[in-house]
Design an enzyme around this catalytic site. Structure first.
Site: not given
Ligand code: NAD
Length: 358
Positions: A143, A193, A225, A249, A253
């Protein structure tokens, strides 16, 4: 007697009414556990725009910087929806996080037994309740890396973002994860990852190095994942999850939604110092503002996090959490979380009931 200075930023919509309940709870817990609190009120968001033209006035930031912790309500509302981006209430949120150097976001996902039905997960998965803490790196990663629109050599429009982490950035968030796990069930899961991304292999190496300073805390690694799947099939395996900005992020959620109720979700953002920002995950809920319908538990639980993470008052923090659980067990609930046999109460009374059980 130890004294703590708390900057209080009620904000807009339901912010002031829910924050008022958290202040009542803090006063009571301070009396019980023999410390004192001083509150310094300041404006953020829409109310600050109305008074000064800016969503985060300089005076607000300096009040926060000279405090031991910041307790925030929520910002935003219909009145300010059509202002340009940089002077919208939400710009105050980004400004305060950057201004206080807050690089770690803590989002607990807890399923309280009396609210089990609110979770979209099956009963057999949540039968013993659930208590996970997600730590997301907040100021680095993709980001914040270099990003651009370009035209390739053969003339095709394209775009790129860059994922970059410095060693020091990974070290400091990893340390906070191990420290948090020490106050909980002593297990850290680092999510990356690593079979695809070099940044992730680097992240994993550094987390392993930091883990050597915490031999009492168990460490394991999951690919993002797989972590997304494990959160809905075996969430009970997690204690503290630590991960980078983008994965955090998304996973935070996902984890908060398995608890089923936005009015119950607290959060904290911390930096290198103990100064932290504590706020509910929900927004200013303009549809119910001023109607005594808002659930104040998210901000009350944020105040409990403040005691634990900024002031290291674990016992007092757990006293608040236990009082919240008792209110729910007694069947008293605000409208947003009310189960079939609950007695529905308002925001103000919910604050009083938590205070009573302290
Ligand atoms: P919201 O979280 O304010 O509301 C979503 C829904 O959840 C609404 O139906 C609301 O009534 C309900 N709700 C939220 N908190 C509740 C509580 N404590 N008790 C009971 N019900 C609750 O999100 P939104 O409607 O998308 O946004 C409203 C405003 O808040 C917008 O201006 C948005 O930009 C702002 N916002 C601010 C923050 C923040 O301050 N951190 C976060 C999200 C949204």
């Amino acid at each position: 007697m130890k004294n703590y200075k708390i900057a209080v930023l009620p904000g807009d919509g339901i912010g002031p009414e829910v924050v008022r309940q958290a202040v009542k709870v803090l006063d009571k817990v301070a009396e019980k556990y023999k410390f004192s609190v001083e509150y310094y009120y300041a404006d953020i968001g829409g109310i600050a725009i109305d008074k000064t033209g800016e969503p985060l006035p300089k005076t607000t930031l300096s009040v926060c910087k000279s405090s031991d912790a910041v307790l925030m309500g929520a910002v935003g509302g219909y009145k300010w929806d059509n202002l340009p981006g940089d002077i919208r209430p939400e710009a105050g949120l980004l400004g305060i996080r950057a201004g206080l150097g807050l690089f770690a976001n803590y989002r607990p996902a807890v399923i309280y037994k009396p609210l089990r039905d609110a979770s979209p997960l099956k009963d057999r998965i949540t039968e013993n309740g659930l208590d996970i803490l997600i730590l997301r790196e907040l100021t680095g990663g993709i980001y914040f890396g270099d990003k651009k629109r370009i035209v390739t050599e053969d003339g095709e429009p394209a775009a790129y973002d860059t994922m970059i982490y410095r060693k020091s950035e990974v070290e400091r968030i990893a340390r906070l994860a191990f420290e948090a796990a020490r106050q909980r069930n002593k297990k850290v899961t680092s999510v990356d990852k690593a079979y695809v991304l070099e940044v992730s292999r680097f992240w994993r190496e550094i987390v392993i190095n930091v883990s050597k300073e915490y031999p009492d805390v168990a460490l394991n690694h999951l690919y993002v994942d797989n972590a997304a799947m494990q959160l809905v099939i075996h969430p009970e395996q997690f204690d503290v999850i630590v991960t980078g900005n983008m994965f955090g992020d998304i996973l935070s959620d996902e984890a908060s939604m398995i608890t089923g109720s936005i009015g119950m979700l607290p959060s904290a953002s911390l930096g290198a110092e103990s100064l932290g920002l504590y706020e509910p995950v929900h927004g200013s809920a303009p549809d119910i503002a001023g109607k005594d319908k808002a659930n104040p538990l998210a901000v009350i639980l944020s105040a409990a996090m403040m005691l634990k993470y900024s002031f290291k008052l674990k016992e007092a923090s757990e006293a608040i959490e236990n009082a919240v659980v008792k209110v729910l067990e007694d069947g008293l609930m605000t409208g947003d979380i009310a189960t079939e046999n609950a007695v529905v109460i308002g925001c103000e009374q919910m604050g009083d009931e938590v205070v009573k059980r302290l």
